[in-house]
Motif scaffolding. Structure first.
Motif, PDB file in Angstrom:
ATOM      1  N   LYS A  17      -6.071   0.863  -1.408  1.00 63.38           N
ATOM      2  CA  LYS A  17      -5.312   1.017  -0.261  1.00 63.38           C
ATOM      3  C   LYS A  17      -4.096   1.298  -0.433  1.00 63.38           C
ATOM      4  O   LYS A  17      -3.367   0.925  -1.617  1.00 63.38           O
ATOM      5  CB  LYS A  17      -5.590  -0.533   0.509  1.00 63.38           C
ATOM      6  CG  LYS A  17      -6.660  -0.638   0.991  1.00 63.38           C
ATOM      7  CD  LYS A  17      -7.418   0.489   2.161  1.00 63.38           C
ATOM      8  CE  LYS A  17      -8.666  -0.109   2.723  1.00 63.38           C
ATOM      9  NZ  LYS A  17      -9.886   0.806   2.117  1.00 63.38           N
TER      10      LYS A  17
ATOM     11  N   GLY B 289      -0.626   0.337   0.812  1.00 62.54           N
ATOM     12  CA  GLY B 289       0.050  -0.640   1.621  1.00 62.54           C
ATOM     13  C   GLY B 289       1.741   0.009   1.776  1.00 62.54           C
ATOM     14  O   GLY B 289       2.057   0.647   2.723  1.00 62.54           O
TER      15      GLY B 289
ATOM     16  N   ASN C  35       3.243   1.599  -0.445  1.00 65.85           N
ATOM     17  CA  ASN C  35       3.779   2.809  -1.417  1.00 65.85           C
ATOM     18  C   ASN C  35       4.873   2.628  -2.374  1.00 65.85           C
ATOM     19  O   ASN C  35       5.601   3.550  -2.758  1.00 65.85           O
ATOM     20  CB  ASN C  35       3.651   3.954  -0.607  1.00 65.85           C
ATOM     21  CG  ASN C  35       3.250   5.319  -1.432  1.00 65.85           C
ATOM     22  OD1 ASN C  35       2.500   5.269  -2.269  1.00 65.85           O
ATOM     23  ND2 ASN C  35       3.962   6.317  -0.977  1.00 65.85           N
TER      24      ASN C  35
ATOM     25  N   GLY D  27       5.167  -0.468  -4.822  1.00 65.35           N
ATOM     26  CA  GLY D  27       5.030  -1.345  -5.708  1.00 65.35           C
ATOM     27  C   GLY D  27       5.314  -2.816  -5.243  1.00 65.35           C
ATOM     28  O   GLY D  27       5.445  -3.467  -6.167  1.00 65.35           O
ATOM     29  N   ALA D  28       5.335  -3.112  -4.066  1.00 62.39           N
ATOM     30  CA  ALA D  28       5.692  -4.319  -3.620  1.00 62.39           C
ATOM     31  C   ALA D  28       4.661  -5.138  -2.962  1.00 62.39           C
ATOM     32  O   ALA D  28       4.562  -6.412  -3.056  1.00 62.39           O
ATOM     33  CB  ALA D  28       6.742  -4.374  -2.526  1.00 62.39           C
TER      34      ALA D  28
ATOM     35  N   ALA E  54      -1.689  -3.862  -2.839  1.00 60.85           N
ATOM     36  CA  ALA E  54      -2.836  -3.207  -2.298  1.00 60.85           C
ATOM     37  C   ALA E  54      -3.508  -2.202  -2.805  1.00 60.85           C
ATOM     38  O   ALA E  54      -4.754  -1.775  -2.748  1.00 60.85           O
ATOM     39  CB  ALA E  54      -2.540  -2.971  -0.807  1.00 60.85           C
ATOM     40  N   CYS E  55      -2.775  -1.481  -3.973  1.00 58.32           N
ATOM     41  CA  CYS E  55      -3.166  -0.215  -4.474  1.00 58.32           C
ATOM     42  C   CYS E  55      -3.761  -0.789  -6.326  1.00 58.32           C
ATOM     43  O   CYS E  55      -3.979   0.414  -6.750  1.00 58.32           O
ATOM     44  CB  CYS E  55      -2.173   0.690  -4.369  1.00 58.32           C
ATOM     45  SG  CYS E  55      -0.755   0.143  -5.318  1.00 58.32           S
TER      46      CYS E  55
ATOM     47  N   VAL F  53      -0.324  -1.023 -10.455  1.00 62.78           N
ATOM     48  CA  VAL F  53      -0.356  -0.618  -9.203  1.00 62.78           C
ATOM     49  C   VAL F  53      -0.192   0.844  -9.008  1.00 62.78           C
ATOM     50  O   VAL F  53       0.635   1.610  -9.535  1.00 62.78           O
ATOM     51  CB  VAL F  53       1.039  -1.297  -8.326  1.00 62.78           C
ATOM     52  CG1 VAL F  53       0.546  -2.553  -7.850  1.00 62.78           C
ATOM     53  CG2 VAL F  53       2.237  -0.988  -9.143  1.00 62.78           C
TER      54      VAL F  53
ATOM     55  N   CYS G 200       0.415   3.048  -6.918  1.00 61.79           N
ATOM     56  CA  CYS G 200       1.281   3.892  -6.147  1.00 61.79           C
ATOM     57  C   CYS G 200       2.374   4.193  -7.059  1.00 61.79           C
ATOM     58  O   CYS G 200       3.521   5.375  -6.778  1.00 61.79           O
ATOM     59  CB  CYS G 200       1.653   3.111  -4.852  1.00 61.79           C
ATOM     60  SG  CYS G 200       2.483   1.765  -5.233  1.00 61.79           S
TER      61      CYS G 200
HETATM   62  S1  FES Z   1       0.666   0.397  -1.968  1.00 61.79           S
HETATM   63 FE1  FES Z   1       1.844  -1.536  -2.224  1.00 61.79          FE
HETATM   64  S2  FES Z   1       1.964  -1.706  -4.476  1.00 61.79           S
HETATM   65 FE2  FES Z   1       1.155   0.186  -4.119  1.00 61.79          FE
END
Ligand code: FES
Ligand code: FES
Length: 207
Positions: free
Chosen positions: A91, A93, A95, A97-98, A101-102, A112, A114
């Motif tokens: 996913k 979320g 985008n 690094g926080a 979700a990815c 992560v 993203c």
């Molecule tokens: S989408 Fe949130 S850390 Fe990658």
């Protein structure tokens, strides 16, 4: 004498008498700007087109399948997984690094996706949530998430599970507190943390 004077006056160039030095410089500047702006715009558009058309060849394995792709070197691993390989289980979320979700596993390590370029992972072994189920059977950690209700809306769940796999493999699942600490990069807006921690602890005991 007067005739000669009048003739000389009539023959004088207009610019040298009726335009000041300041006027001439201003005119020259305006003319230069008008002619330079389209040139700059043209070169910028050409540069953008050239950059957009550059691709790199990358090969990696995703969920036991070898992939060889021509990709834009600016694409994140997340975007290549979701958009190029049609694996939307990972996913997007924040985008940035926080949120976690990815999260995917690259050569066994959780990252992560993203925040990393796909072109940096030539020859890597990548695992996403789509690769966990085998022959119709859920992975034990997936089963534990179901058994312990480690989810509510499910948006963070694939990242939580991939991160949980990494957490267990790293040996960071010895206690609920340890799991909480080492899973703290994975945010759950629904607050399903008790179930998530219980699921990771349960799967760790059985692995
Ligand atoms: S989408 Fe949130 S850390 Fe990658
Ligand atoms: S289950 Fe909804 S964000 Fe985690």
């Amino acid at each position: 004498m007067n005739d000669k004077s009048d003739m000389a006056h009539a023959a004088r160039p207009v610019a040298s008498t009726d335009m000041s030095r300041r006027d001439v410089l201003a005119l020259a500047g305006a003319t230069a700007s008008v002619s330079v702006i389209p040139t700059l715009l043209d070169s910028t558009a050409m540069a953008e087109t050239a950059v957009a058309s550059i691709t790199v060849l990358v090969s990696f394995t995703v969920n036991d399948q070898r992939q060889q792709l021509n990709i834009d070197p600016r694409q994140s691993l997340l975007d290549v997984l979701r958009e190029t390989l049609d694996l939307p289980g990972t996913k997007k979320g924040c985008n940035q690094g926080a949120c976690g979700a990815c999260t995917v596993l690259v050569d066994g390590r959780r990252i992560v996706s993203c925040l990393t370029l796909a072109s940096m992972h030539d020859d890597a072994q990548i695992e996403t949530i789509e690769g966990l189920e085998k022959d119709g059977e859920l992975h034990p950690l997936q089963e534990a998430f179901v058994a312990h209700e480690g989810l509510q809306c499910g948006f963070c769940t694939s990242g939580q599970i991939m991160s949980g796999l990494g957490c267990i493999a790293e040996g960071h699942s010895g206690s609920p507190e340890e799991i909480q600490f080492w899973m703290s990069g994975n945010i759950c807006r629904c607050g399903a943390y008790p179930g998530i921690v219980a699921a990771v602890a349960d799967a760790a005991k059985r692995s």
